[in-house]
Design a protein around this motif. Structure first.
Motif, PDB file in Angstrom:
ATOM      1  N   TYR A 192       5.570 -14.909 -11.170  1.00  0.00           N
ATOM      2  CA  TYR A 192       5.395 -14.378 -12.321  1.00  0.00           C
ATOM      3  C   TYR A 192       6.673 -13.440 -12.474  1.00  0.00           C
ATOM      4  N   ASP A 193       7.576 -13.266 -13.588  1.00  0.00           N
ATOM      5  CA  ASP A 193       8.458 -12.193 -13.758  1.00  0.00           C
ATOM      6  C   ASP A 193       7.789 -11.091 -14.111  1.00  0.00           C
ATOM      7  N   VAL A 194       6.780 -11.000 -14.675  1.00  0.00           N
ATOM      8  CA  VAL A 194       6.184  -9.826 -15.358  1.00  0.00           C
ATOM      9  C   VAL A 194       4.529  -9.858 -15.184  1.00  0.00           C
ATOM     10  N   VAL A 195       4.004  -8.687 -14.806  1.00  0.00           N
ATOM     11  CA  VAL A 195       2.655  -8.407 -14.527  1.00  0.00           C
ATOM     12  C   VAL A 195       2.150  -7.365 -15.781  1.00  0.00           C
ATOM     13  N   THR A 196       1.057  -7.568 -16.463  1.00  0.00           N
ATOM     14  CA  THR A 196       0.536  -6.648 -17.299  1.00  0.00           C
ATOM     15  C   THR A 196      -0.711  -5.990 -16.719  1.00  0.00           C
ATOM     16  N   LEU A 197      -1.059  -4.673 -16.590  1.00  0.00           N
ATOM     17  CA  LEU A 197      -2.348  -4.148 -16.106  1.00  0.00           C
ATOM     18  C   LEU A 197      -2.662  -2.861 -16.830  1.00  0.00           C
ATOM     19  N   VAL A 198      -3.872  -2.764 -17.257  1.00  0.00           N
ATOM     20  CA  VAL A 198      -4.410  -1.663 -17.951  1.00  0.00           C
ATOM     21  C   VAL A 198      -4.901  -0.741 -16.890  1.00  0.00           C
ATOM     22  N   HIS A 199      -4.447   0.708 -16.877  1.00  0.00           N
ATOM     23  CA  HIS A 199      -4.847   1.655 -15.946  1.00  0.00           C
ATOM     24  C   HIS A 199      -6.386   2.147 -16.409  1.00  0.00           C
ATOM     25  N   ASN A 200      -6.660   2.615 -17.552  1.00  0.00           N
ATOM     26  CA  ASN A 200      -7.861   3.043 -17.877  1.00  0.00           C
ATOM     27  C   ASN A 200      -8.586   2.261 -18.890  1.00  0.00           C
ATOM     28  N   GLU A 201      -9.390   1.412 -18.299  1.00  0.00           N
ATOM     29  CA  GLU A 201      -9.820   0.590 -19.245  1.00  0.00           C
ATOM     30  C   GLU A 201     -11.280   1.128 -20.220  1.00  0.00           C
ATOM     31  N   SER A 202     -10.532   1.357 -21.451  1.00  0.00           N
ATOM     32  CA  SER A 202     -11.410   2.163 -22.343  1.00  0.00           C
ATOM     33  C   SER A 202     -12.800   1.422 -22.646  1.00  0.00           C
ATOM     34  N   SER A 203     -12.613   0.276 -22.656  1.00  0.00           N
ATOM     35  CA  SER A 203     -13.988  -0.532 -23.193  1.00  0.00           C
ATOM     36  C   SER A 203     -15.059  -0.748 -21.888  1.00  0.00           C
ATOM     37  N   THR A 204     -14.595  -0.270 -20.577  1.00  0.00           N
ATOM     38  CA  THR A 204     -15.666  -0.278 -19.665  1.00  0.00           C
ATOM     39  C   THR A 204     -15.776   1.085 -18.826  1.00  0.00           C
ATOM     40  N   GLY A 205     -14.868   2.093 -19.454  1.00  0.00           N
ATOM     41  CA  GLY A 205     -14.814   3.431 -18.505  1.00  0.00           C
ATOM     42  C   GLY A 205     -14.521   3.228 -17.112  1.00  0.00           C
ATOM     43  N   LEU A 206     -13.391   2.472 -16.722  1.00  0.00           N
ATOM     44  CA  LEU A 206     -12.925   2.122 -15.406  1.00  0.00           C
ATOM     45  C   LEU A 206     -11.544   2.356 -15.419  1.00  0.00           C
ATOM     46  N   MET A 207     -11.162   2.978 -14.016  1.00  0.00           N
ATOM     47  CA  MET A 207      -9.609   3.340 -13.649  1.00  0.00           C
ATOM     48  C   MET A 207      -9.456   2.138 -12.885  1.00  0.00           C
ATOM     49  N   ASN A 208      -8.310   1.270 -13.130  1.00  0.00           N
ATOM     50  CA  ASN A 208      -7.964   0.484 -11.775  1.00  0.00           C
ATOM     51  C   ASN A 208      -6.865   0.962 -11.062  1.00  0.00           C
ATOM     52  N   PRO A 209      -7.174   0.287  -9.719  1.00  0.00           N
ATOM     53  CA  PRO A 209      -6.164   0.648  -8.680  1.00  0.00           C
ATOM     54  C   PRO A 209      -4.654   0.465  -8.800  1.00  0.00           C
ATOM     55  N   VAL A 210      -3.884   0.787  -9.641  1.00  0.00           N
ATOM     56  CA  VAL A 210      -2.274   0.502 -10.211  1.00  0.00           C
ATOM     57  C   VAL A 210      -1.612   0.565  -8.825  1.00  0.00           C
ATOM     58  N   LYS A 211      -2.071   1.533  -8.079  1.00  0.00           N
ATOM     59  CA  LYS A 211      -0.940   1.498  -6.786  1.00  0.00           C
ATOM     60  C   LYS A 211      -1.174   0.443  -5.892  1.00  0.00           C
ATOM     61  N   GLU A 212      -2.368   0.264  -5.832  1.00  0.00           N
ATOM     62  CA  GLU A 212      -2.483  -0.978  -4.795  1.00  0.00           C
ATOM     63  C   GLU A 212      -1.951  -2.218  -5.443  1.00  0.00           C
ATOM     64  N   VAL A 213      -2.108  -2.532  -6.569  1.00  0.00           N
ATOM     65  CA  VAL A 213      -1.569  -3.786  -7.288  1.00  0.00           C
ATOM     66  C   VAL A 213       0.123  -3.596  -7.183  1.00  0.00           C
ATOM     67  N   SER A 214       0.593  -2.661  -7.567  1.00  0.00           N
ATOM     68  CA  SER A 214       2.007  -2.412  -7.394  1.00  0.00           C
ATOM     69  C   SER A 214       2.499  -2.842  -6.034  1.00  0.00           C
ATOM     70  N   LYS A 215       1.822  -2.612  -4.981  1.00  0.00           N
ATOM     71  CA  LYS A 215       2.381  -2.785  -3.711  1.00  0.00           C
ATOM     72  C   LYS A 215       2.396  -4.241  -3.292  1.00  0.00           C
ATOM     73  N   VAL A 216       1.399  -5.189  -3.970  1.00  0.00           N
ATOM     74  CA  VAL A 216       1.662  -6.480  -3.524  1.00  0.00           C
ATOM     75  C   VAL A 216       2.572  -7.584  -4.489  1.00  0.00           C
ATOM     76  N   LEU A 217       3.283  -6.953  -5.386  1.00  0.00           N
ATOM     77  CA  LEU A 217       4.177  -7.742  -6.365  1.00  0.00           C
ATOM     78  C   LEU A 217       5.826  -7.896  -5.739  1.00  0.00           C
ATOM     79  N   PRO A 218       6.122  -8.914  -5.724  1.00  0.00           N
ATOM     80  CA  PRO A 218       7.447  -9.123  -5.370  1.00  0.00           C
ATOM     81  C   PRO A 218       8.446  -8.124  -6.188  1.00  0.00           C
ATOM     82  N   ASP A 219       9.649  -7.740  -5.345  1.00  0.00           N
ATOM     83  CA  ASP A 219      10.530  -6.854  -6.013  1.00  0.00           C
ATOM     84  C   ASP A 219      11.004  -7.169  -7.428  1.00  0.00           C
ATOM     85  N   ASP A 220      11.327  -8.672  -7.688  1.00  0.00           N
ATOM     86  CA  ASP A 220      11.792  -9.027  -8.777  1.00  0.00           C
ATOM     87  C   ASP A 220      10.815  -9.230  -9.875  1.00  0.00           C
TER      88      ASP A 220
END
Ligand SMILES: Cc1ncc(COP(=O)(O)O)c(C=O)c1O
Length: 351
Positions: free
Chosen positions: A123-151
């Motif tokens: 995938y050349d793009v990933v979208t992710l919501v940090h603070n999901e206002s519908s469920t009051g949850l904060m996603n671990p963006v840093k962890e997801v970022s680490k597993v993504l390819p450079d491009d």
């Protein structure tokens, strides 16, 4: 009415007042001074050296722009809530090839599962919501970022967290980070912002069919002149300039995050004592709490009785309408006001 919804939020009087200052031309030197001030304040709040574009739209405009400008091959829309789903819908409606990677609502995104998705397909793009206002949850963006390819470009929605939560855009490797005025920034709705990495703007140069209003190469051109491409909401920019000065130089960003934390902790503790907290433990939002309705109270009735007393909270989102209720504790709210609200709910429900 005292708003305790997850935005829009109560706006301080001094900020509302400055919005009635006289107009200036958006191609004038005075405007460029205002623009410079605002952009550098936003970069401080976002902890980024990337360019920041200012759009007169709600945040959704820039969520749409971000996929429109960057998806050349295929986009992975990660979702564990209504706003993750929305971004997938936006991507589809813009005619982009995309896949939704779903997690249960209230459960955090699992970066191992994201990594597995990349083993199957690029995938050349990933979208992710940090603070999901519908469920009051904060996603671990840093962890997801680490597993993504450079491009692969990482696009993050921080609409309901930026300005209230420590979110270091550059440290997390976020290519496009989107938010708006009406949540943790404590301003009226009407302006949206996105930081854009060089890689993201370069990608936008080769992607076609971006339209005009939200095209990043046009934003970049005008950003070089310290202007916006089209006439912006100048009144709101006055208030934003004042609020950024307050956040950065008076309250301090760290104290602001800390105040949000204090309010979130108090609300969570209260919820655990009387009900439960909806999202998984350890991933609760710092700007709003989704209380799980374990007592099976009539949420609509609670909301209307609170309204009679001058307080507004939100029901659960979508299917969670009666299963949860949401308390926003963000922007310039003070901990004592949160205590006051929780006491009134106890009184109404006889807890
Ligand atoms: C997480 C999240 N993303 C996106 C949006 C949409 O923002 P806007 O209404 O500014 O377009 C919201 C609004 O509530 C939100 O909470």
């Amino acid at each position: 009415m005292k708003l305790f919804i997850p935005g829009p939020v109560e706006v301080r009087k001094d900020l509302l007042e400055v919005m009635s200052d006289p107009m200036i031309g958006h191609r004038s030197p005075e405007f460029s001074e205002l623009y410079d001030d605002v952009v550098s304040g936003l970069q401080s709040v976002m902890q980024t050296d990337n360019d920041v574009f200012i759009s007169t739209s709600s945040a959704t405009g820039l969520l749409e722009a971000s996929v429109r400008n960057t998806v050349d091959e295929k986009c992975l829309n990660i979702s564990n809530g209504a706003f993750g789903d929305r971004w997938h819908e936006i991507t589809m409606r813009n005619g982009k090839d995309c896949r939704k990677l779903e997690f249960d609502w209230g459960e955090p995104v699992d970066s191992d599962v994201v990594a597995e998705a990349f083993e199957e397909e690029f995938y050349d793009v990933v979208t992710l919501v940090h603070n999901e206002s519908s469920t009051g949850l904060m996603n671990p963006v840093k962890e997801v970022s680490k597993v993504l390819p450079d491009d692969t470009l990482l696009l993050v929605d921080t609409v309901s967290s930026m300005g209230g939560v420590d979110f270091p855009v550059d440290e997390y490797g976020v290519d496009i980070c989107v938010f708006g005025t009406q949540k943790c920034m404590g301003l009226p709705p009407g302006l949206a912002f996105c930081s854009v990495s060089e890689d993201a703007v370069d990608r936008s140069e080769v992607v076609g069919d971006k339209g005009y209003y939200f095209s990043f190469d046009i934003f970049r051109k005008y950003n070089g002149r310290r202007q916006t491409p089209t006439t912006p909401n100048i009144s709101l920019l006055y208030a934003l300039e004042k609020q950024l000065d307050y956040i950065v130089n008076e309250e301090g960003v760290e104290s602001r995050w800390e105040r949000h934390s204090v309010m979130a902790n108090e609300t969570r503790e209260w919820a655990r004592e009387h009900f439960d907290v909806f999202p998984a433990s350890g991933y609760e939002s710092e700007s709003l709490t989704a209380v799980e309705n374990t007592r099976d109270i009539d949420v609509g009735k609670l909301i209307s009785r609170l309204k009679d007393k001058g307080y507004v909270i939100s029901n659960g989102y979508g299917d969670l309408r009666e299963e949860t209720f949401r308390i926003g504790h963000l922007a310039d709210r003070q901990p004592k006001e949160v205590t006051e609200l929780l006491n009134i709910i106890e009184e109404i429900l006889d807890l």
